[in-house]
Design a protein around this motif. Structure first.
Motif, PDB file in Angstrom:
ATOM      1  N   UNK A 612       0.886  -1.510   0.114  1.00  0.00           N
ATOM      2  CA  UNK A 612       0.039   0.147  -0.194  1.00  0.00           C
ATOM      3  C   UNK A 612       1.219   1.573  -0.134  1.00  0.00           C
ATOM      4  N   UNK A 613       2.201   1.316   0.067  1.00  0.00           N
ATOM      5  CA  UNK A 613       3.242   2.250   0.341  1.00  0.00           C
ATOM      6  C   UNK A 613       3.485   2.424  -0.861  1.00  0.00           C
ATOM      7  N   UNK A 614       2.614   3.316  -1.964  1.00  0.00           N
ATOM      8  CA  UNK A 614       2.546   3.574  -3.114  1.00  0.00           C
ATOM      9  C   UNK A 614       3.129   5.481  -3.324  1.00  0.00           C
ATOM     10  N   UNK A 615       3.343   6.015  -2.117  1.00  0.00           N
ATOM     11  CA  UNK A 615       4.191   6.952  -2.229  1.00  0.00           C
ATOM     12  C   UNK A 615       5.963   6.663  -1.926  1.00  0.00           C
ATOM     13  N   UNK A 616       6.177   5.480  -1.551  1.00  0.00           N
ATOM     14  CA  UNK A 616       7.608   5.498  -0.924  1.00  0.00           C
ATOM     15  C   UNK A 616       8.508   5.765  -1.826  1.00  0.00           C
ATOM     16  N   UNK A 634       6.509  -7.323  -4.239  1.00  0.00           N
ATOM     17  CA  UNK A 634       6.587  -6.391  -3.307  1.00  0.00           C
ATOM     18  C   UNK A 634       7.041  -5.194  -3.868  1.00  0.00           C
ATOM     19  N   UNK A 635       8.711  -4.717  -4.297  1.00  0.00           N
ATOM     20  CA  UNK A 635       9.477  -4.448  -4.039  1.00  0.00           C
ATOM     21  C   UNK A 635       8.986  -3.557  -6.022  1.00  0.00           C
ATOM     22  N   UNK A 636       8.585  -4.323  -6.940  1.00  0.00           N
ATOM     23  CA  UNK A 636       8.682  -3.317  -8.210  1.00  0.00           C
ATOM     24  C   UNK A 636       7.132  -2.759  -7.759  1.00  0.00           C
ATOM     25  N   UNK A 637       5.960  -3.027  -6.879  1.00  0.00           N
ATOM     26  CA  UNK A 637       5.017  -1.613  -6.603  1.00  0.00           C
ATOM     27  C   UNK A 637       5.520  -0.588  -6.069  1.00  0.00           C
ATOM     28  N   UNK A 638       6.332   0.001  -5.683  1.00  0.00           N
ATOM     29  CA  UNK A 638       6.977   0.966  -4.857  1.00  0.00           C
ATOM     30  C   UNK A 638       7.353   1.796  -6.444  1.00  0.00           C
ATOM     31  N   UNK A 639       6.691   2.431  -7.198  1.00  0.00           N
ATOM     32  CA  UNK A 639       7.024   2.557  -8.680  1.00  0.00           C
ATOM     33  C   UNK A 639       7.198   4.224  -8.382  1.00  0.00           C
ATOM     34  N   UNK A 673      12.117   2.688 -12.930  1.00  0.00           N
ATOM     35  CA  UNK A 673      12.681   3.097 -13.275  1.00  0.00           C
ATOM     36  C   UNK A 673      12.943   4.488 -12.648  1.00  0.00           C
ATOM     37  N   UNK A 674      12.550   5.177 -11.602  1.00  0.00           N
ATOM     38  CA  UNK A 674      13.121   6.129 -10.615  1.00  0.00           C
ATOM     39  C   UNK A 674      14.077   6.108 -10.168  1.00  0.00           C
ATOM     40  N   UNK A 675      14.807   5.275  -9.786  1.00  0.00           N
ATOM     41  CA  UNK A 675      15.550   4.384  -9.383  1.00  0.00           C
ATOM     42  C   UNK A 675      16.668   5.404  -9.503  1.00  0.00           C
TER      43      UNK A 675
END
Length: 973
Positions: A612-616, A634-639, A673-675
């Motif tokens: 649920x931490x989509x703003x992380x 899990x990791x890839x869900x942190x867009x 992609x933003x990493x």
């Protein structure tokens, strides 16, 4: 019958090991016992050496101790197997019996090797090399007169205890910093120790600070008497010491701390600085020196310097400016801050207003001298914007003399809403660093990067007077509660006082209980390092406005209350170092969370609700040594994730996406992609290669990619967290026979590579092909160590085995070449090297190296030293007798294995540490000793163009990554 006899003899021979097994087991036990006794003796001598002048073990001794532990472990395994294997398993028992015989021989040989005829230790001289960054003394006549008085006392054998006092901001610390550096450089004392005492210091903290300077680990006991005995023993062993205690607020008993009384016999000295002459009397000063304020002329000179050398005051403004300086009453800190505030101002109206402000800003706040406060308050009031003032006040939440990491500080500013108009995180950081630079320019914050941090690591701190000012200002508004490094008791005591509080800091305090209360406006709560065992289960229930929560390094916490899940507006949650914390409440409701750092916790699984931490933006999982799985997706869900920090985690990244149906693979990282920052461990070299082939790393600003080592140094991880380092690290790998062998194609080069450090690669035969070697035009240092199979450092692929002395390779910036413990090395390079900048050649234990790659026409013009054994030097073969004659004056017969003194001082507890100077830049090294540097990093043969991976700025400094890291290629920004 003859055949039967033969079979009988064969059977007898086969079973012989079994027949002697029991006897050999007893022999092995005895030999291991003897070896253990020798190990204990060695350890005892090392401990004595550590206490006496801080001597450290030679690397061969460390290796021997490691081998002793290895054989003891293996013997334990053998005996355990013998106890488990049935007598009917003849073959297995025979194999074990042979292993017992082998281990007997190894134990005997190892014990013999443990004699160390040439000694166990190398000198480190703890504390004698570290000097502080030089601080210019202001007010030459007054300050130098004070400095001279103190130095005269230090040379007087009849004076052992010296008190230096003067009002806050008068320059006591600056004078003592210069004395500290002068004394260290002169070598007058065996050790010089500097301890900043500060207002909140207690007996235990003083003991810890002194012991830290001595590299002494005090026993875990809380018994003050036992701790003082250990400090006392260490200082007595060291000999003649100078102890500087800066910023004393009350007298302490030297005996209780464990400090021997100075006398004419031991010639030790103790100097303290304080604002109170009463403290000097209480400490029993034999000489008391007052640091006077600057004279009128000195004050004016300093003020004009801070206004700017190119700034000219008009005739109308100059008398007003002189009056402004008079208001500062000769205090350097006040003059500096006011001068910085007025820099560039040429409007007479502003100058008149400034003078009026200074005259009218007398404090009604306890604890600050009038003259100090008025000038500092003026500087605060004249900061550029309200945001600058708010950011400055925020820094008072941290303890006195605390090194504040700028990235962490800015993250808090952003989360706490100080930059409400900025949505973009990167723009927020840009603004934050701009404000920090403005505050440093106006002398409201101090830069405190310790030399060796380098690599864009940025730390600041507040001068204690400026912090006092900030606390005084916030106390009047009732919006801050700052109780750091103190005994708080129950918190909160009065719930009614919490209605207007927006920021609370209880860092490193002792708290009886965090009880239930309402904090309707609280936005920042800093509890790092506090001592309490539990949190009321409703404590977080009424903190809906909380945006920054730091619970790091609270060692007794085993659980967190479920009310943590109610913090719906939380942006930053730091739980670093909670090594007893195995589970975190659900984070499903924390949808605003931007930063989550669980580094150093004992969690086995990620908290519920992570998806649920989509703003992380930042996820820290470094040193999570119990983390068993990262679920797929899990990791890839942190867009929007920008930073993923997982070095030292039990979870290693693999190219196998499924992992037998459990857990995420490297493809999930690639989807981020933003990493911008990535610190992770891979299962093996092929998994690292798999990630690199994606090319994802090319878009990163910072990365540490690691194979084969478990980080356990949270402080080192923290430094990497705030760094801009670019490293690929490969540890303890034996899968490589070569690194770069394929000739470079167009566009491939290593032009930015400065340092090559290779160690402990047992199968590595070659480092470079000639083609790659020729691209190293900025290379400054080559160090190759402990590579048993190394045959040639540089190999010519087109002419394997043939010499090409007439063809040259030019390395214009190479300064240092070190080759250590390479028993099979026959050649550095069969082509002639032209190295006009080469200063040092170091060769140890390379018996088959018979040539150096220089000709009479290409001798290094900058050469200062060739260091190696006399036997090796005499065995060298030369193309021309004159070559040896020309190089002979530079040769020195150095002891084998011992690295140079400066290198060992830098290394301290490291087995290997990359140095840029190998002892040739002594003065620079003395300034860099504020922190240990970590070893450099390496790039494996991934058969990829390495240019982007090798980017490095000229200003980059070597730095440490973690203790005992054996790596291959250095590449960082």
């Amino acid at each position: 019958m003859e055949h039967l006899g033969t079979l009988f003899e064969m059977g007898k021979a086969i079973c012989a090991p079994l027949q002697s097994l029991k006897e050999n087991e007893n022999i092995l036990d005895k030999k291991i016992e003897e070896l253990s006794y020798r190990e204990s003796d060695v350890q005892a001598e090392l401990e004595r050496g550590k206490l006496q002048y801080g001597k450290m073990p030679k690397r061969e001794v460390e290796l021997w101790l490691k081998n002793v532990q290895n054989i003891k472990d293996k013997v334990h395994d053998i005996k355990q197997k013998l106890g488990e294997v049935s007598w009917t398993h003849i073959q297995l028992r025979m194999n074990l019996a042979k292993e017992v015989e082998v281990k007997i021989k190894e134990a005997v040989e190892l014990k013999e090797n443990g004699r160390f005829q040439e000694g166990l230790l190398v000198d480190l001289l703890v504390g004698s090399i570290e000097t502080f960054p030089p601080i210019k003394i202001v007010g030459e006549t007054t300050a130098l007169k004070n400095l001279q008085k103190i130095e005269e006392c230090l040379m007087d054998d009849e004076v052992g205890k010296i008190g230096v006092y003067g009002m806050g901001g008068v320059g006591k610390t600056t004078i003592m910093t210069n004395i500290h550096n002068n004394i260290k450089n002169a070598g007058t004392f065996d050790i010089v120790i500097w301890v900043t005492v500060s207002k909140d210091s207690n007996l235990k903290k003083l003991q810890d600070d002194v012991s830290k300077e001595l590299c002494l680990s005090l026993s875990n006991t809380e018994d003050a008497l036992r701790r003082s005995a250990e400090v006392f023993r260490a200082l007595n062993l060291i000999g003649k010491f100078l102890l500087i205690l800066d910023d004393m607020w009350r007298p302490f008993s030297l005996t209780e701390i464990g400090i021997p009384e100075p006398n004419e016999e031991n010639k030790c000295k103790i100097v303290w600085t304080t604002r109170s002459k009463k403290v000097c009397r209480g400490m029993g000063s034999q000489r008391t020196i007052k640091v006077d304020a600057l004279t009128k002329d000195e004050s004016w000179t300093l003020f004009k310097e801070k206004l700017g050398v190119d700034f000219v005051l008009s005739p109308e403004i100059e008398p007003i400016a002189e009056a402004v300086v008079e208001e500062c009453d000769g205090l350097p800190l006040g003059i500096i801050t006011v001068g910085a505030a007025m820099r560039g101002v040429d409007d007479i109206r502003i100058w008149r207003s400034a003078l009026e402000d200074l005259k009218n800003s007398r404090p009604d706040l306890e604890g600050l001298e009038d003259d100090v406060f008025s000038s500092l308050r003026f500087s605060f009031d004249h900061l550029k914007t309200q945001i600058h003032r708010d950011c400055f006040l925020y820094c008072s939440l941290y303890p006195e003399d605390y090194r504040i990491a700028c990235d962490s500080l800015i993250e808090n500013w952003i989360a706490d809403g100080l930059f409400d108009e900025i949505e973009d995180r990167e723009k927020g950081f840009d603004k934050g660093y701009t404000i920090i630079n403005d505050l440093k320019d106006t002398c409201m914050l101090e830069n405190c990067n310790r030399d060796g941090d380098g690599l864009n690591l940025s730390f600041v701190k507040m001068h204690d007077l400026l912090r006092d000012l900030a606390i005084a200002i916030t106390r009047k508004s009732h919006q801050f509660v700052v109780k750091v490094c103190s005994n708080v008791g129950k918190f909160p005591r009065d719930e009614n006082l919490m209605d207007d509080v927006i920021r609370v800091s209880l860092m490193y305090s002792s708290i009886e209980l965090l009880s239930r209360s309402k904090f309707p406006k609280l936005s920042t709560l800093l509890l790092e390092g506090s001592r309490f065992h539990s949190i009321n289960r409703f404590f977080f229930e009424h903190m809906q406005n909380l945006r920054v929560l730091d619970l790091s390094n609270i060692y007794f916490i085993t659980y967190l209350p479920q009310s943590l899940s109610n913090l719906v507006n939380l942006h930053v949650l730091r739980l670093v170092g909670l090594n007893h914390l195995k589970e975190v409440p659900s984070l499903a409701q924390l949808r605003e969370l931007r930063v989550l750092d669980l580094s150093g916790t004992s969690i086995k699984n990620l908290p519920d609700g992570m998806d649920h931490l989509t703003n992380l933006r930042c996820l820290g999982l470094s040193n999570t040594t119990s983390l068993e799985m990262v679920p797929v997706g899990t990791i890839s869900s942190f867009a929007h994730l920008e930073e993923l920090l997982m070095v030292g985690s039990k979870w290693k990244w693999s190219s196998n996406e499924n992992r037998n149906g459990r857990g995420a693979g490297v493809a999930e990282i690639v989807r981020l992609v933003h990493l911008k920052k990535l610190l992770v461990d891979f299962v093996d070299l092929s998994d690292l290669s798999s990630y690199v082939r994606f090319g994802h790393w090319r878009g990163l600003n910072c990365y540490v990619l690691t194979v084969g080592y478990r980080f356990n140094d949270l402080e080192g991880i923290k430094n990497n967290f705030y760094s801009r380092v670019r490293e690929v690290n490969i540890f303890h790998t034996d899968c490589m026979s070569t690194i770069y062998m394929k000739e470079p194609t167009q566009g491939d080069n290593l032009a930015n590579l400065k340092y090559i450090h290779i160690r402990n690669c047992p199968k590595l035969k070659y480092v470079f092909s000639v083609g790659w070697f020729q691209t190293l035009q900025n290379l400054e240092e080559i160090s190759v160590e402990y590579c048993q199979a190394m045959e040639e450092m540089v190999v010519d692929m087109g002419n394997m085995g043939e010499a090409n002395n007439n063809i040259t390779i030019t390395l214009p910036r190479l300064k240092r070449l070190a080759l250590l413990l390479l028993p099979k090395l026959k050649s550095i390079c069969k082509r002639t090297l032209i190295c006009s900048s080469l200063e040092l050649i170091r060769v140890d234990k390379c018996p088959n190296l018979k040539t150096l790659p220089f000709s009479i026409n290409s001798l290094p013009s900058s050469l200062e030293q060739i260091k190696g054994s006399r036997r090796w030097w005499d065995s060298l073969e030369w193309d021309n007798a004159n070559t040896k004659m020309q190089l002979q004056p530079f040769f020195s017969d150095g002891p084998q294995y011992d690295l140079q003194l400066e290198e060992d001082q830098e290394r301290q507890h490291l087995q290997f540490s990359a140095r840029p100077d190998y002892g040739l830049q002594r003065e620079e090294d003395q300034e860099r000793q504020g922190t240990k540097r970590k070893a450099d990093s390496y790039l494996p043969d991934l058969n990829l163009p390495p240019l982007s991976l090798m980017q490095q700025h000229e200003e980059s400094e070597p730095r440490e990554l973690s203790p005992r890291n054996w790596q291959l290629w250095k590449t960082r920004e």
